[in-house]
Design an enzyme around this catalytic site. Structure first.
Site, mmCIF file in Angstrom:
data_model
loop_
_atom_site.group_PDB
_atom_site.id
_atom_site.type_symbol
_atom_site.label_atom_id
_atom_site.label_comp_id
_atom_site.label_asym_id
_atom_site.label_seq_id
_atom_site.Cartn_x
_atom_site.Cartn_y
_atom_site.Cartn_z
ATOM 1 N N CYS A 416 0.809 -1.220 0.000
ATOM 2 C CA CYS A 416 0.000 0.000 0.000
ATOM 3 C C CYS A 416 0.841 1.267 0.000
ATOM 4 O O CYS A 416 0.474 2.251 -0.642
ATOM 5 C CB CYS A 416 -0.997 -0.010 1.143
ATOM 6 S SG CYS A 416 -0.265 -0.271 2.752
ATOM 7 N N HIS A 460 -2.062 0.710 7.238
ATOM 8 C CA HIS A 460 -2.393 1.018 5.856
ATOM 9 C C HIS A 460 -1.909 2.433 5.522
ATOM 10 O O HIS A 460 -1.652 3.232 6.414
ATOM 11 C CB HIS A 460 -3.919 0.925 5.687
ATOM 12 C CG HIS A 460 -4.363 0.950 4.258
ATOM 13 N ND1 HIS A 460 -3.808 0.152 3.298
ATOM 14 C CD2 HIS A 460 -5.327 1.676 3.642
ATOM 15 C CE1 HIS A 460 -4.394 0.377 2.141
ATOM 16 N NE2 HIS A 460 -5.334 1.311 2.319
ATOM 17 N N ASP A 476 -7.980 5.964 -2.263
ATOM 18 C CA ASP A 476 -7.159 4.828 -1.821
ATOM 19 C C ASP A 476 -6.749 4.021 -3.041
ATOM 20 O O ASP A 476 -7.517 3.211 -3.545
ATOM 21 C CB ASP A 476 -7.944 3.952 -0.849
ATOM 22 C CG ASP A 476 -7.035 2.922 -0.196
ATOM 23 O OD1 ASP A 476 -5.884 2.777 -0.653
ATOM 24 O OD2 ASP A 476 -7.479 2.273 0.764
#
Lengths: 668, 313
Positions: A416, A460, A476
């Site tokens: 991520c 994250h 995202d």
């Protein structure tokens, strides 16, 4: 001539040798209390203590004499010096605990008297407390409880019970411990609590705690993912929002240099948040991470009184969190943030290191030329991630100087943080203000207690872009590559062969259930036992009627509660004593009264009634007839065959009458 | 209205026996009473003392006064079981074996110096004591009733003795030491000459059926629950005392209660008091409590010390 002063001789303690059979118990106690410190103390200390214990056990087995004092002094001085060298001090937590461990082991080498055994046990009781420096978890508590029972059982055996069966001693000690339980509860609830540790834990007490950090580099989050420990727990009031909306905001990073994202200081200004949906209320229980930030859902609207909410919606506590703490929040999940943004912030959100990642800049420039609207640039970038062969993986290759270029055009494998970083760089290069937000995403509901558990493996990173009229919007990019990460969690998103924390993706139902149970028990322990803060104590006291608790009325309440408990225990044990038969009561009264006549006339515990009556009569001939009559009546009542109730009553009355007629003073 | 405990008297016959025995055996009130209590409790008696202090006289006197047959067996190291139990000899006239009963077939046996005999011979006697019957050559013959053995024993440290083993000591209900008479009793003894003629002149005070009746009455003496508690506490204390290798057995506890009943009965009471238990305690406990250190048994002082450590429940 005897030169010794008389009082000196009296002061010397009476020698009372240590019973031989108690030694294994003392050794076990030493093991139970000092053993767990092995985890925290230097290896050489463990070695010395272990050797001394083994040596002592061998001496005991072979029944050899104890080593001479000079040798012991030598060993003690040497170890003392080693402690000074190791810690540079004899004071403080670690050096102090090491000293205690050392003393305990060495004291075993000079066990001669019963008194020495008591010293060992007292050291043990004290050493037991020091375990709380390192851990306050349930297993520690249980271990300490067991060690407490063992120490008490040894104390019992040391004081004359050394022929009892081991289990009997342990059971007796267990009963004693149980009887102490109510007092422990009262002290726990009512003893004035001090905020912060009593003896000032050293600053390093919480060093090495894992969690988010103030910077983000490729690979930093991927390392954190390996950690299965709990970051925080959440209890929602009402329904838990869907997983895809659970973005727990941590540090916001807006400065990019040398492949590393950092946060820069921003002058404090109140953020403008427009709520566009309902509020959710929840309480988080945050594990200590030694940083100031708290974790709230995007976007927080109400935060605890002592915390502050920053311009970038980050919630900060006044000081680093070194102990587990609870915070109540309210958040709106649909919101607009800072539609009017400061120019300084926007300017920073466009910063890029010069002369790095030229191909990325070129790509962004190309997109901007095609469609300069920011919203379509965002869509373009997301579509790029979705359409090109990008992979979501923990095992991303190492990146060099132009990391984003390498990632976007060569490796295309990342986690991520790679996607968030690349996306923000693309946006900035295309002229759209953007920044990186780190935090946690998702969490699992523990079905046992209903708490949402968020682990380090849920860490994250995502991006935020600022659009005219819309303010800062969350984007995202990970969801574009791997929607499963957001919908179902990390275990579902990663390929099966990638390393994850143990238990993060087990299919064994019972194991998962067991883990849920254990974590729920831990949570309850944290919430109710460790989480009993001065504040909660105040709440409890005010509920009990103490409106303004200060140390005076708290001490009074403490004393009253303990007194009440003692009274109850006494009444209980009195109630358990068998009720005396009437003739027995009369007889005891008679014995008491005759004992008052002359000191040597007290009845010996083994003396039978007739023999006692006769002895009285011989000493005080004037009383002889009465004494013998009383003794005879009592003997008939107590040892005779059962009588008819009427006869019995008659005899009892005669006995009472005889006793009443006794003179209270010695007849002259 | 029942009378208070201390005021009744035992059966006339028993009082007379005590009285007469005390006139023959001077200054040994307690021992005579214990011996009689032992008999009333249907137990056997062991007397341990030096020769010549009146062991035989005591046994003989009791037998005469109770109207019982009396036999004396002098134990020696070359004695065989058959010398006690009897043998079968071949009868020429009837061409058959005929059993000649040994000296044990009597009501009161005085087994003199029992520790001079070999263990084999000792055990022949002790089996007869326990079973009240004798088995010789495959035929079991009952012994007469009542059957009462008074064994005497020289102090164990004398030469040429086989000390009785623990298990067999336990078969004797009481063990007594007679001891030297005090000076007044000894003077009276010297003035009146030997006891032999006096014993011979004694007339029985009781008949065997009367004795059996008294024994039955002794068994009916009441022992209240607190007293049983006391007996149990004593036995328990003997098991816990570190000075002794082992404590009293359940059989010893039963024996203690039985003798205490007899003692209470002799004192004219129908209930046992702790004093009765205490009075018989040394005679009952000493030979059943082997010392933890060294050989030998508890002295009366040690037994009393144990007793004084136990409070009345």
């Amino acid at each position: 001539m005897n030169w010794r002063l008389p009082w000196r001789r009296q002061r010397r303690p009476l020698p009372s040798p240590l019973p031989h059979s108690v030694l294994p118990w003392l050794l076990l106690c030493a093991l139970a209390t000092a053993g767990p410190h092995t985890l925290h103390q230097p290896l050489w200390l463990t070695a010395i203590a272990g050797l001394v214990l083994a040596w002592r056990a061998w001496l005991w087995l072979r029944q050899l004499p104890l080593p001479p004092r000079w040798l012991l002094s030598l060993v003690s001085l040497g170890s003392l010096a080693a402690i000074v060298v190791e810690y540079r001090t004899l004071l403080g937590r670690d050096a102090g605990v090491s000293l205690l461990v050392l003393f305990l082991a060495l004291k075993l080498m000079e066990l001669r008297q019963r008194r020495d055994g008591v010293v060992v046990l007292m050291l043990g009781y004290f050493l037991l407390l020091t375990h709380y420096f390192h851990s306050q978890s349930i297993p520690t508590g249980l271990w300490m409880l067991l060690a407490l029972v063992l120490l008490t059982a040894t104390l019992l055996r040391l004081h004359g019970d050394d022929r009892a069966r081991p289990l009997a001693s342990l059971r007796y000690a267990g009963v004693l411990t149980l009887q102490a339980l109510p007092f422990m509860l009262v002290l726990y609830l009512l003893f004035p609590r001090i905020s912060g540790p009593l003896w000032g834990l050293p600053r390093d007490a919480h060093a090495g705690l894992s969690g988010l950090s103030e910077t983000m580099a490729p690979g930093s989050l991927a390392n954190l993912i390996q950690n299965g420990s709990i970051a925080f727990r959440v209890q929602f009031q009402g329904e838990t929002p869907p997983r895809a909306q659970l973005y727990w905001r941590g540090p916001v990073l807006d400065h990019f240099a040398d492949g590393v994202w950092r946060a820069r200081f921003l002058p404090h200004r109140k953020p403008q948040v427009e709520a566009r949906g309902p509020e959710v209320a929840y309480v988080t229980t945050l594990e200590p991470h030694n940083q100031r930030w708290l974790l709230a859902l995007d976007s927080p609207t109400a935060v605890p009184a002592e915390a502050s909410i920053g311009h970038d919606l980050q919630v900060l506590a006044p000081a680093p969190l070194t102990s587990r703490s609870r915070q109540a929040f309210r958040s709106v999940l649909d919101y607009r943030h800072n539609r009017q943004e400061q120019p300084l912030v926007l300017q920073r959100a466009l910063q890029l290191p010069a002369e790095r990642n030229p191909r990325t800049r070129e790509l962004a420039e190309q997109w901007r030329r095609a469609d300069p609207r920011p919203a379509s640039l965002v869509q373009r970038a997301l579509a790029h991630f979705r359409q090109e062969p990008f992979f979501y993986t923990l095992r991303a290759p190492l990146l060099g100087r132009d990391g984003v270029d390498e990632f976007l055009f060569a490796t295309r494998r990342g986690f991520c943080e790679h996607y968030a970083s690349a996306f923000v760089v693309l946006m900035r290069a295309a002229g759209v203000p953007a920044r990186v937000v780190t935090g946690y995403q998702g969490g699992d509901i523990n079905p046992v207690d209903g708490y949402l558990t968020v682990r380090q493996s849920d860490a994250h990173a995502w991006a935020e872009v600022w659009l005219e009229d819309q303010g800062w919007r969350r984007v995202d990019p990970t969801s574009a590559i791997s929607p499963a990460r957001i919908e179902a969690g990390i275990a579902a998103a990663l390929p099966d062969d990638e390393a994850l924390p143990l238990l993060a993706r087990v299919d064994l139902d019972w194991l998962v259930r067991l883990r849920h149970r254990w974590e729920a028990a831990n949570n309850a322990w944290n919430q109710w036992v460790l989480g009993y803060t001065p504040e909660r104590q105040r709440q409890l006291l005010s509920r009990l009627g103490l409106q303004q608790p200060d140390w005076r009325n708290m001490s009074a309440a403490l004393a009253a509660a303990c007194g009440l408990l003692l009274l109850l225990l006494t009444l209980w044990s009195l109630g358990r004593r068998p009720r005396l038969a009437p003739e027995e009561r009369l007889w005891q009264r008679f014995c008491r009264r005759s004992a008052r006549l002359a000191p040597d006339l007290a009845r010996a515990p083994w003396e039978g009634p007739l023999a006692y009556g006769r002895r009285l009569g011989e000493r005080l001939p004037t009383l002889a007839p009465q004494a013998e009559a009383i003794a005879g009546l009592y003997a008939t009542l107590r040892y005779g065959p059962p009588l008819a109730p009427r006869d019995r009553q008659q005899l009892l009355e005669r006995l009472a009458a005889c006793i009443r007629e006794l003179p209270s003073r010695r007849p002259s | 209205m029942p009378l208070p405990a201390s005021q009744t008297s035992p059966g006339d016959g028993i009082a007379a026996v005590l009285d007469a025995a005390n006139r023959v055996i001077l200054g040994k009130d307690t021992q005579v009473r214990l011996a009689l209590a032992c008999l009333l409790a249907r137990g056997h008696l062991l007397i341990e003392d030096l020769p010549g202090v009146g062991k035989t006289t005591l046994a003989h006197t009791l037998a005469r006064l109770l109207g019982l047959d009396f036999q004396r067996i002098q134990f020696t190291s070359d004695m065989l079981p058959a010398d006690i139990l009897g043998v079968s000899i071949f009868d020429r006239e009837h061409a058959d074996f005929r059993f000649l009963p040994g000296p044990i077939f009597t009501q009161v046996v005085l087994a003199d110096e029992i520790n001079r005999a070999t263990p084999k011979t000792q055990s022949a006697l002790l089996e007869a004591m326990e079973e009240h019957q004798v088995t010789a050559e495959g035929i079991t013959r009952p012994l007469p009733e009542p059957f009462f053995v008074i064994a005497t024993q020289n102090p164990a440290h004398q030469v040429g003795t086989f000390p009785l083993p623990e298990s067999q000591l336990d078969r004797f209900l009481l063990r007594l030491e007679l001891g030297y008479p005090d000076s007044r009793a000894e003077r009276a003894l010297l003035e009146s000459g030997g006891r032999r003629s006096q014993v011979a002149a004694l007339t029985p005070c009781l008949t065997p059926p009367a004795l059996a009746g008294f024994q039955d009455e002794v068994e009916r003496v009441h022992a209240a629950p607190p007293l049983l508690d006391y007996v149990q506490a004593l036995v328990e204390a003997s098991r816990r005392a570190p000075a002794f290798r082992h404590g009293l057995s359940p059989r010893a506890a039963l024996a203690l209660l039985a003798v205490s009943r007899a003692w209470a009965y002799l004192a004219g009471r129908r209930q046992v008091l702790p004093e009765d238990v205490q009075a018989v305690w040394p005679a009952l406990a000493c030979h059943r409590l082997p010392l933890a250190q060294g050989s030998g048994h508890a002295s009366p002082e040690e037994a009393l010390a144990l007793l004084r450590g136990v409070a009345l429940p």
